[in-house]
Each structure stands twice: as C-alpha cells, then as structure tokens.
Design a protein around this motif. Structure first.
Motif, PDB file in Angstrom:
ATOM      1  N   GLU A 157     -33.399   5.079  18.981  1.00 50.82           N
ATOM      2  CA  GLU A 157     -34.725   4.561  19.311  1.00 50.82           C
ATOM      3  C   GLU A 157     -35.622   4.404  18.088  1.00 50.82           C
ATOM      4  O   GLU A 157     -36.768   3.970  18.203  1.00 50.82           O
ATOM      5  CB  GLU A 157     -35.402   5.499  20.321  1.00 50.82           C
ATOM      6  CG  GLU A 157     -34.678   5.558  21.676  1.00 50.82           C
ATOM      7  CD  GLU A 157     -35.273   6.613  22.600  1.00 50.82           C
ATOM      8  OE1 GLU A 157     -36.238   7.291  22.162  1.00 50.82           O
ATOM      9  OE2 GLU A 157     -34.765   6.765  23.725  1.00 50.82           O
ATOM     10  N   ASN A 158     -35.095   4.746  16.923  1.00 54.07           N
ATOM     11  CA  ASN A 158     -35.882   4.662  15.693  1.00 54.07           C
ATOM     12  C   ASN A 158     -35.846   3.231  15.153  1.00 54.07           C
ATOM     13  O   ASN A 158     -34.792   2.720  14.761  1.00 54.07           O
ATOM     14  CB  ASN A 158     -35.315   5.628  14.651  1.00 54.07           C
ATOM     15  CG  ASN A 158     -36.226   5.778  13.443  1.00 54.07           C
ATOM     16  OD1 ASN A 158     -37.003   4.876  13.111  1.00 54.07           O
ATOM     17  ND2 ASN A 158     -36.141   6.920  12.783  1.00 54.07           N
ATOM     18  N   ASN A 159     -36.998   2.573  15.113  1.00 51.24           N
ATOM     19  CA  ASN A 159     -37.069   1.186  14.647  1.00 51.24           C
ATOM     20  C   ASN A 159     -36.799   1.042  13.158  1.00 51.24           C
ATOM     21  O   ASN A 159     -36.559  -0.069  12.670  1.00 51.24           O
ATOM     22  CB  ASN A 159     -38.439   0.595  14.980  1.00 51.24           C
ATOM     23  CG  ASN A 159     -38.667   0.484  16.479  1.00 51.24           C
ATOM     24  OD1 ASN A 159     -37.715   0.281  17.237  1.00 51.24           O
ATOM     25  ND2 ASN A 159     -39.910   0.615  16.911  1.00 51.24           N
ATOM     26  N   LYS A 160     -36.848   2.165  12.411  1.00 47.77           N
ATOM     27  CA  LYS A 160     -36.611   2.104  10.978  1.00 47.77           C
ATOM     28  C   LYS A 160     -35.115   2.125  10.630  1.00 47.77           C
ATOM     29  O   LYS A 160     -34.745   1.858   9.500  1.00 47.77           O
ATOM     30  CB  LYS A 160     -37.319   3.276  10.285  1.00 47.77           C
ATOM     31  CG  LYS A 160     -38.841   3.220  10.383  1.00 47.77           C
ATOM     32  CD  LYS A 160     -39.479   4.388   9.649  1.00 47.77           C
ATOM     33  CE  LYS A 160     -41.005   4.332   9.737  1.00 47.77           C
ATOM     34  NZ  LYS A 160     -41.639   5.464   9.024  1.00 47.77           N
TER      35      LYS A 160
ATOM     36  N   ASN B 230     -33.070  -1.970  22.686  1.00 45.96           N
ATOM     37  CA  ASN B 230     -34.358  -1.785  23.361  1.00 45.96           C
ATOM     38  C   ASN B 230     -34.662  -2.936  24.317  1.00 45.96           C
ATOM     39  O   ASN B 230     -35.800  -3.422  24.418  1.00 45.96           O
ATOM     40  CB  ASN B 230     -35.491  -1.639  22.343  1.00 45.96           C
ATOM     41  CG  ASN B 230     -36.767  -1.060  22.973  1.00 45.96           C
ATOM     42  OD1 ASN B 230     -36.697  -0.311  23.956  1.00 45.96           O
ATOM     43  ND2 ASN B 230     -37.919  -1.406  22.421  1.00 45.96           N
TER      44      ASN B 230
END
Length: 238
Positions: free
Chosen positions: A84-87, A135
C-alpha cells in the motif's frame, strides 16, 4: 524428518511397523508414535485421508489449495504496509508478490490434480491480490486483459501446468526402482469403472496438458550454444 509407506497388503503394513523402528534406531532415529498416522484410501471409502499432511502438503488437492490460499493471504496482509506504500514501485511490489506470496501458494502445486474450476479459482485469487497492489477498488475497474498487460504477470494456473509437466518429465527419467517411479507404475494400472464417470486423476490431467501443447514448438539450446526448435514429442524422444 517425515517418512511414509503405501501398500495394498495389510500384512506388509504390520511388518513395516515392526521393522521400521528397529532400522531407524540403528541410525539414531526414532518413531514418534503420537505423530504416526495411518489412512486407508478407497474409491468409495471415507474422506479422512484428505486431512493427512505429508511434507507440508495435504494429500487432497482441494483441501491443500484452500490451506495454501489461507497461508498466502495471511502473508500478503502482513506485507500490506509495503503493497500500500505509494513510494514503492510496482515492479518491486510484484517481485515481493512472487517471492513471498506466490511461493507459498504454489508450494508442491505440481502434484495437484487440477480441474478447470480450480484453475479459475486460483487465477481469480491472483487477480484480486494484484488489483489490491494496483489500488483498484470499486467503483474503479480494470479488465483482466488490461491487468495482465499492465503487470506482465503470468497466470498462476499456467505456472502450475509448467511445473506439473516439468515434474512429469523428471519422474519419467527416474530409475525404475525409485519409490516415485514405482508409484507411477501403480497409478498406471487399469482401475475398475464406476458409475457417474471416471474420477479425475493426476495422470489424466497430465494427458490433458500434453494434448494442449501438442504441435507447439519449444526452443532448445544445444551444448555449443546453437538453438533449434523441437516439438513436445521430439523433446520426449530427444
């Protein structure tokens, strides 16, 4: 630390129970009576054997897949902070999916007796996980074709087929006196027909796989680095 025997002879089972502990003791090994299990497998018998676990897998395909999906999903959730980490890049997330989730789900999958329905269920399970990584949640949608095109992932059902054929090829090349080869010869014996159609067996799945790849060409790299195309029949006889 696991060992097992399979036989049609009840007297042989009794003999093994007496001989095995003595032979193992000679190697400084022992038999844990509390973990020793015995099952009888019949065409019209009970389903108790389906709960038997051997080398980390349940003997019955559907039960093992259900357990594997549960373990894979638990691992996926434990790693959700990365997914879930966009980075974190999509490529890194997909690598993590293959190394930590896919490896758990597909463990020993080459011995599964897969129906078309089970293949579809596994692919649906895979797509749900990939959609979460991307997502994509309702009302947002993405077609299955676009999903595979964007991520370049291979369907897990296809990977299982590849593993199954590779294992079958390895099995055929084993010496005749190995337990796996003896089990293959036992499985190839004709079985009495039963009402309602014949049960799907692992060998019938292999036959279906071979028919599906019949006529396809595969690239073989020779020892000198040259390449040549071979059919599945040519590979089997090469």
């Amino acid at each position: 630390d696991d060992t097992g025997w399979a036989t049609r002879d009840r007297e042989e089972v009794r003999a093994i129970k007496q001989i095995a502990p003595k032979k193992l003791k000679e190697k400084n090994l022992g038999v844990n009576e509390s973990k020793t299990e015995e099952y009888e497998v019949k065409w019209k018998g009970d389903d108790e054997w389906k709960t038997a676990k051997y080398l980390g897998s349940l003997l019955e395909t559907e039960q093992d897949i259900k357990r594997r999906k549960s373990l894979a999903l638990a691992t996926f959730r434990n790693l959700s902070y990365i997914f879930e980490n966009n980075k974190v890049s999509l490529q890194t997330k997909l690598k993590l999916l293959r190394s930590h989730v896919e490896s758990i789900l597909l463990y020993n999958s080459e011995i599964w007796t897969m129906t078309v329905k089970l293949e579809q269920e596994i692919d649906i399970f895979q797509r749900n996980l990939v959609r979460k990584i991307l997502n994509i949640r309702w009302p947002d949608t993405i077609s299955n074709a676009k999903l595979y095109e964007k991520t370049k992932v291979m369907k897990w059902s296809k990977k299982i087929k590849e593993r199954r054929l590779k294992w079958y090829g390895h099995l055929l090349r084993l010496p005749e006196n190995t337990p796996a080869k003896q089990a293959l010869r036992e499985a190839e014996l004709p079985m009495p027909k039963v009402r309602g159609g014949q049960k799907l067996t692992w060998l019938r799945v292999i036959d279906r796989d071979l028919k599906a790849v019949k006529g396809l060409k595969f690239m073989k790299i020779e020892g000198d680095g040259s390449r040549r195309e071979l059919s599945i029949e040519e590979i089997a006889n090469d």
